[in-house]
Design an enzyme around this catalytic site. Structure first.
Site, short mmCIF file in Angstrom:
data_model
loop_
_atom_site.label_atom_id
_atom_site.label_comp_id
_atom_site.label_asym_id
_atom_site.label_seq_id
_atom_site.Cartn_x
_atom_site.Cartn_y
_atom_site.Cartn_z
N ARG A 54 0.67 -1.13 7.25
CA ARG A 54 1.99 -1.74 7.06
C ARG A 54 2.99 -0.95 7.89
O ARG A 54 2.89 0.28 8.01
CB ARG A 54 2.42 -1.70 5.58
CG ARG A 54 1.79 -2.77 4.72
CD ARG A 54 2.29 -4.18 5.06
NE ARG A 54 1.69 -5.22 4.23
CZ ARG A 54 0.65 -5.97 4.59
NH1 ARG A 54 0.06 -5.81 5.75
NH2 ARG A 54 0.19 -6.90 3.78
N HIS A 88 0.60 -8.75 14.09
CA HIS A 88 0.01 -8.87 12.74
C HIS A 88 -1.20 -9.80 12.75
O HIS A 88 -1.27 -10.77 11.99
CB HIS A 88 1.05 -9.34 11.72
CG HIS A 88 0.68 -8.96 10.31
ND1 HIS A 88 1.60 -8.57 9.37
CD2 HIS A 88 -0.53 -8.90 9.69
CE1 HIS A 88 0.97 -8.30 8.23
NE2 HIS A 88 -0.33 -8.49 8.41
P1 NAP Z 1 -7.20 -1.05 -1.01
O1 NAP Z 1 -8.63 -1.39 -1.18
O2 NAP Z 1 -6.29 -1.19 -2.17
O3 NAP Z 1 -7.17 0.46 -0.48
C1 NAP Z 1 -6.00 1.19 -0.37
C2 NAP Z 1 -6.36 2.63 -0.04
O4 NAP Z 1 -5.14 3.37 0.13
C3 NAP Z 1 -7.15 3.30 -1.18
O5 NAP Z 1 -8.10 4.19 -0.66
C4 NAP Z 1 -6.04 4.09 -1.90
O6 NAP Z 1 -6.48 5.24 -2.57
C5 NAP Z 1 -5.18 4.50 -0.73
N1 NAP Z 1 -3.83 4.84 -1.22
C6 NAP Z 1 -2.93 4.06 -1.84
N2 NAP Z 1 -1.82 4.75 -2.13
C7 NAP Z 1 -2.03 6.01 -1.68
C8 NAP Z 1 -1.27 7.20 -1.71
N3 NAP Z 1 -0.06 7.23 -2.25
N4 NAP Z 1 -1.81 8.31 -1.17
C9 NAP Z 1 -3.04 8.30 -0.64
N5 NAP Z 1 -3.83 7.20 -0.58
C10 NAP Z 1 -3.32 6.07 -1.10
O7 NAP Z 1 -6.54 -1.87 0.16
P2 NAP Z 1 -7.28 -2.53 1.43
O8 NAP Z 1 -7.88 -3.83 1.06
O9 NAP Z 1 -8.13 -1.50 2.07
O10 NAP Z 1 -5.99 -2.84 2.35
C11 NAP Z 1 -5.16 -1.80 2.83
C12 NAP Z 1 -3.91 -2.38 3.43
O11 NAP Z 1 -4.20 -2.98 4.69
C13 NAP Z 1 -3.27 -3.53 2.64
O12 NAP Z 1 -2.50 -3.05 1.56
C14 NAP Z 1 -2.43 -4.18 3.70
O13 NAP Z 1 -1.15 -3.54 3.70
C15 NAP Z 1 -3.15 -3.88 5.00
N6 NAP Z 1 -3.72 -5.09 5.65
C16 NAP Z 1 -3.32 -5.42 6.89
C17 NAP Z 1 -3.85 -6.54 7.54
C18 NAP Z 1 -3.45 -6.88 8.94
O14 NAP Z 1 -3.83 -7.93 9.44
N7 NAP Z 1 -2.73 -6.04 9.64
C19 NAP Z 1 -4.82 -7.32 6.88
C20 NAP Z 1 -5.19 -6.96 5.61
C21 NAP Z 1 -4.65 -5.84 4.99
P3 NAP Z 1 -7.51 5.12 -3.81
O15 NAP Z 1 -8.84 4.80 -3.15
O16 NAP Z 1 -7.48 6.45 -4.42
O17 NAP Z 1 -7.00 3.99 -4.67
#
Ligand code: NAP
Length: 309
Positions: free
Chosen positions: A224, A272
């Site tokens: 993000r 994006h």
């Molecule tokens: P997810 O499964 O919820 O994983 C989020 C990761 O971030 C987890 O490992 C979490 O830690 C970690 N995290 C969250 N808050 C944190 C903090 N304060 N300090 C340290 N680590 C933290 O999410 P995901 O499915 O992988 O997706 C991640 C992000 O990618 C989405 O939220 C979205 O913003 C982005 N995204 C972008 C696109 C694009 O096209 N550009 C597409 C899809 C998603 P824990 O493992 O300990 O919970």
């Protein structure tokens, strides 16, 4: 009959109508799927945060809201939403993100630009190092970050990952906490950001933390835009502390035409497109969750409201 409201933009309806019906049929779910219902008749909402539905109060019998997006920052704080909220975890989206991240990491690792831009008769015989000599750090070890970390590790990069809670993953150095972040950034020859936007992650990559990264490092951000302090990143690019940033996400999207990222020679803007929810696989995930809801099984991919993701 289960009444499922599809609350997203009309173009998504065109994409999802048939694949959702097929996924419901495959699980023997008897579903009435529509874009309009009387709110009190709705059992589940398939939801995109940019849909017109913003007040969930009238959906009195709704059992769950199933988000079509991985990121939930635009819905997680909605006080009218008292039902369980599931976010999208879609194998198609994960595969797309792995391909985007692997491609952009390899571009910077191999120094591809030198040869793509330099078709000018000059023999630039720069041999890139092997992956084993390039350290990659992935911030966020969730569905997407962990899949990317595993692929990069498989390509031979020494990979360090950082998450909120301590993780373990074969072949990946997993870190957590403030000290872990410092350690992770210190070894980030290439940094990939795959954190969600929450109050705790906003401006996480600021001037101070960028200064912990090795000189000449690369940044790839498909997470993000708010994860990075834009001005600090621009300063670090101008001083060449950061060699190049590939950015897919921004504080304002589309990125305004006068934003300095567009013109900066060390920035690559992608609009994006790193990955998106794929209708076929995502429909199966949604059908599976509704099936779970109807059979009393716990829903998958529930959002932790207090953590914000
Ligand atoms: P997810 O499964 O919820 O994983 C989020 C990761 O971030 C987890 O490992 C979490 O830690 C970690 N995290 C969250 N808050 C944190 C903090 N304060 N300090 C340290 N680590 C933290 O999410 P995901 O499915 O992988 O997706 C991640 C992000 O990618 C989405 O939220 C979205 O913003 C982005 N995204 C972008 C696109 C694009 O096209 N550009 C597409 C899809 C998603 P824990 O493992 O300990 O919970």
């Amino acid at each position: 009959m289960i009444n499922v409201l599809f609350a997203a933009l009309p173009e998504r309806w065109e994409q999802y109508r048939e694949t959702l019906q097929a996924a419901f049929t495959e699980l023997d779910l008897s579903v009435d799927l529509r874009t309009e219902f009387a709110p009190q008749d709705v059992d589940y909402i398939v939801y995109a945060p940019n849909s017109p539905v913003q007040d969930f109060t009238p959906y009195t019998r709704c059992k769950a809201v199933l988000n079509l997006w991985a990121g939930v920052e635009n819905v997680v704080g909605n006080k009218t939403l008292t039902q369980p909220l599931a976010r999208m975890v879609d194998p198609g989206m994960t595969q797309g993100m792995v391909e985007y991240v692997a491609g952009h990491v390899m571009r910077h690792h191999l120094g591809m630009d030198l040869h793509i831009a330099g078709q000018d008769g000059q023999w630039r015989d720069h041999v890139p190092p092997l992956a084993q000599d390039r350290r990659v750090t992935v911030l966020g070890l969730g569905e997407l970050g962990l899949a990317c970390a595993k692929t990069l590790s498989g390509l031979g990069f020494p990979v360090t990952g950082w998450s909120r809670r301590q993780k373990t993953a074969d072949g990946i150095t997993c870190l957590a906490g403030d000290d872990g972040l410092r350690q992770a950034l210190t070894v980030a020859d290439i940094l990939v950001l795959l954190l969600p936007k929450t109050p705790a992650t906003e401006n996480l990559l600021d001037a101070n933390r960028i200064s912990w990264m090795p000189k000449g490092a690369f940044v790839v951000n498909p997470g993000r835009g708010q994860l990075i302090d834009d001005d600090a990143l621009l300063d670090s690019l101008n001083s060449e502390h950061i060699a190049h940033a590939t950015l897919d996400v921004f504080r304002v999207e589309p990125l305004p035409v006068d934003h300095p990222f567009w013109a900066h020679p060390q920035v690559t803007v992608t609009p994006h497109i790193a990955s998106e929810t794929r209708a076929r696989t995502a429909s199966q995930v949604i059908a599976d969750n509704i099936h779970r809801g109807e059979t009393g099984a716990p829903l998958l991919h529930l959002v932790d409201r207090s953590a914000g993701y």
